[in-house]
Design an enzyme around this catalytic site. Structure first.
Site, PDB file in Angstrom:
ATOM      1  N   LYS A 107       4.256  21.036  15.678  1.00  0.00           N
ATOM      2  CA  LYS A 107       4.183  19.784  14.862  1.00  0.00           C
ATOM      3  C   LYS A 107       2.886  19.757  13.986  1.00  0.00           C
ATOM      4  O   LYS A 107       1.950  20.273  14.011  1.00  0.00           O
ATOM      5  CB  LYS A 107       3.878  18.886  16.256  1.00  0.00           C
ATOM      6  CG  LYS A 107       3.602  17.471  15.803  1.00  0.00           C
ATOM      7  CD  LYS A 107       3.317  16.335  16.780  1.00  0.00           C
ATOM      8  CE  LYS A 107       3.159  14.975  16.416  1.00  0.00           C
ATOM      9  NZ  LYS A 107       2.852  14.075  17.670  1.00  0.00           N
ATOM     10  N   SER A 165       6.274  10.118  18.384  1.00  0.00           N
ATOM     11  CA  SER A 165       5.954  10.537  16.863  1.00  0.00           C
ATOM     12  C   SER A 165       6.297  12.063  16.723  1.00  0.00           C
ATOM     13  O   SER A 165       6.530  12.412  15.799  1.00  0.00           O
ATOM     14  CB  SER A 165       4.361  10.647  16.372  1.00  0.00           C
ATOM     15  OG  SER A 165       3.772  11.451  17.491  1.00  0.00           O
ATOM     16  N   SER A 175       4.269  10.442  22.839  1.00  0.00           N
ATOM     17  CA  SER A 175       5.141  11.130  21.666  1.00  0.00           C
ATOM     18  C   SER A 175       5.300  12.389  22.204  1.00  0.00           C
ATOM     19  O   SER A 175       6.390  13.142  21.277  1.00  0.00           O
ATOM     20  CB  SER A 175       3.893  11.148  20.689  1.00  0.00           C
ATOM     21  OG  SER A 175       4.110   9.970  20.013  1.00  0.00           O
TER      22      SER A 175
HETATM   23  N1  GLN Z   1       4.491   5.029  20.197  1.00  0.00           N
HETATM   24  C1  GLN Z   1       3.158   5.275  20.310  1.00  0.00           C
HETATM   25  C2  GLN Z   1       2.378   4.749  19.132  1.00  0.00           C
HETATM   26  O1  GLN Z   1       2.983   4.431  18.124  1.00  0.00           O
HETATM   27  C3  GLN Z   1       2.674   6.567  20.715  1.00  0.00           C
HETATM   28  C4  GLN Z   1       2.442   7.715  19.729  1.00  0.00           C
HETATM   29  C5  GLN Z   1       1.910   8.793  20.183  1.00  0.00           C
HETATM   30  O2  GLN Z   1       2.024   9.076  21.155  1.00  0.00           O
HETATM   31  N2  GLN Z   1       1.307   9.798  19.260  1.00  0.00           N
HETATM   32  O3  GLN Z   1       1.212   4.992  19.074  1.00  0.00           O
END
Ligand code: GLN
Length: 486
Positions: free
Chosen positions: A74, A149, A173
């Site tokens: 990532k 994400s 995420s």
């Molecule tokens: N969807 C969540 C956010 O927008 C989690 C994102 C994540 O785990 N990086 O913050």
């Protein structure tokens, strides 16, 4: 070859039935042909150089189960050899002078890096539509989001562009994109995996973890990934573990907590059906279902969306156009340079969170919002503590719906936030959680969109989570399904 698991590929590499170079080339070819936009940076020459080094190791005795295995990272993990952008224009041309701890550990194990994976900008999002470098398509249905994400990571595994990927989970995420793309992913206990070199979003929540086709593969990856690191002040000092040690344990007598709050209104019926069918399968495997309650679940959304932006506003203050990242071309003075650089470098969602974060931390509001959120965070953790007196693991859905259409929630941040309802509390409590494929949605539109089962464990119980997931994967074949044409 691209459909094989890490476990299978490792055996072939060790037996010299295939070389690391051939395996890398085969995946590079697949990546070059893919139109999902899962990869942001690929450099075939660098990859093949690493593959050649892995082949040398494989010719000798200095190997690990991951030597020669292709992996993609990532783009939140910094790398010396590939650019590291965190999906942001702010870091559009950034190359790190060092490798993240996770990348270092995989390099040491002998994995071969295929490149860097797309993600929501600074890992903020649930659809991967917040990347400054374009959205990622779901390989099951290219009209759908892959989740976020870590959308690039999940899409790459699902499309068989890589057998292994790293990802990060701040509020879901790893689990949510794994669920929406039909792959397996685990978010370890907070502190298990070093955050050194993981571009920070919300430091008290951020945790790296692996994604792959199977739980067994995730165990092999976690073995390399996890471990104490003195460069990360919240890294946990515990003896090195073999996370695959319990894979073959029987589930006879396992107590599965089923939280009432995870099956209420708002859960799509097709997701509920797939998850309930998975629970029934677990009963066949010898487990018993226990009705439990996590009463503070609903509060996890406001709590998370106060704490995460607060930490983000502080973490992202380092991007000022001076030390690294984007700097505006024209400016009057220092303050103007800061303002313009940040205004140009950050995307809309990131700016929104910086504003919210600065607000909840400001004098006069700190007590009302931030402090209050911290107190409720503790109560959320207490919910789990209570639940784990009644059960060994907790199961439920990961996402209230299957993957939604690209663009469907793009202009509605709150709709995105609400979809995080089943993953946020685990993150706030710092517990490990995983997602495994357990079926598909229903109806003409959703029939090709995967459903994930969430398995939440007590602190440091990753080996048990992987055992519980592996036994299900021995009994079912959802994890082996691949999108049409792949
Ligand atoms: N969807 C969540 C956010 O927008 C989690 C994102 C994540 O785990 N990086 O913050």
């Amino acid at each position: 070859m691209h459909t094989k698991t890490i476990k299978e590929l490792s055996a072939l590499l060790q037996a010299k039935k295939i070389s690391a170079t051939e395996l890398a080339q085969l995946h590079l070819d697949r990546i070059a042909k893919s139109e999902l936009n899962a990869f942001l940076h690929v450099d075939a020459a660098l990859t093949l150089q690493q593959a050649a080094a892995a082949d040398l190791r494989l010719a000798g005795n200095d190997t690990t189960p991951l030597t020669g295995i292709p992996i993609a990272h990532k783009d939140i993990f910094v790398t010396r050899d590939w650019r590291s952008t965190a999906g942001s224009k702010m870091l559009g041309n950034y190359t790190s002078p060092f490798d993240a701890a996770v990348v270092e550990r995989f390099n040491r194990a002998g994995t071969v890096t295929l490149g860097k994976l797309n993600c929501d900008e600074f890992a903020m999002g649930s659809s991967n539509e917040n990347s400054a470098f374009g959205l990622v398509k779901n390989p099951w249905d290219t009209l759908a989001i892959p989740g976020g994400s870590s959308g690039g990571s999940a899409a790459a595994i699902a499309a068989r562009l890589a057998p292994a990927a790293t990802a990060t989970d701040t509020g879901g995420s790893i689990r949510q994109p794994a669920s929406l793309c039909g792959v397996t992913g685990i978010k370890p206990t907070y502190g298990r995996v070093s955050r050194y070199g993981m571009i920070a979003f919300a430091s008290s929540l951020d945790q790296g973890g692996p994604m792959a086709k199977t739980a067994e593969d995730c165990g092999l990856l976690l073995n390399a990934m996890a471990g104490f690191d003195e460069r990360d002040s919240t890294s946990i000092e515990r003896p090195q573990e073999d996370f695959t040690r319990d894979l073959n344990r029987s589930l006879q007598g396992l107590r599965i907590g089923v939280p009432r709050e995870y099956f209420g209104a708002g859960l799509a019926s097709d997701v509920e059906q797939a998850v309930r069918a998975a629970l029934a399968e677990y009963e066949k495997l010898g487990a018993t279902l226990v009705d439990i309650s996590l009463p503070k679940t609903e509060l996890s959304i406001p709590v998370y969306y106060v704490i995460a932006p607060a930490e983000a506003s502080s973490n992202l203050s380092r991007f000022d156009g001076v030390r690294y990242g984007h700097r505006a071309k024209d400016y009057k003075d220092l303050s103007d340079m800061y303002q313009k650089s940040r205004a140009e470098g950050f995307g809309v969602e990131v700016k929104r969170r910086i504003l919210v974060g600065a607000y909840v931390l400001s004098h006069g509001y700190y007590d009302a919002y931030y402090l209050q959120a911290q107190k409720i965070r503790r109560l959320i953790a207490d919910d789990f503590k209570q639940a784990f007196t009644q059960c060994d693991v907790i199961m439920g859905p990961v996402s209230p719906t299957v993957a939604w259409d690209l663009g469907a929630k793009a202009d509605d941040p709150v709709a995105n936030y609400l979809a995080d309802i089943f993953t946020l509390s685990t993150s706030l409590a710092g517990l490990p959680g995983m997602s495994i494929p357990c079926g598909f949605g229903q109806g003409e539109k959703n029939a090709q969109r995967p459903v994930g089962l969430q398995i939440i464990g007590n602190y440091f119980d990753e080996a048990r989570l992987l055992n519980v997931a592996h036994q299900y994967q021995l009994a079912t074949d959802w994890h082996q399904r691949a999108p049409a044409g792949i």
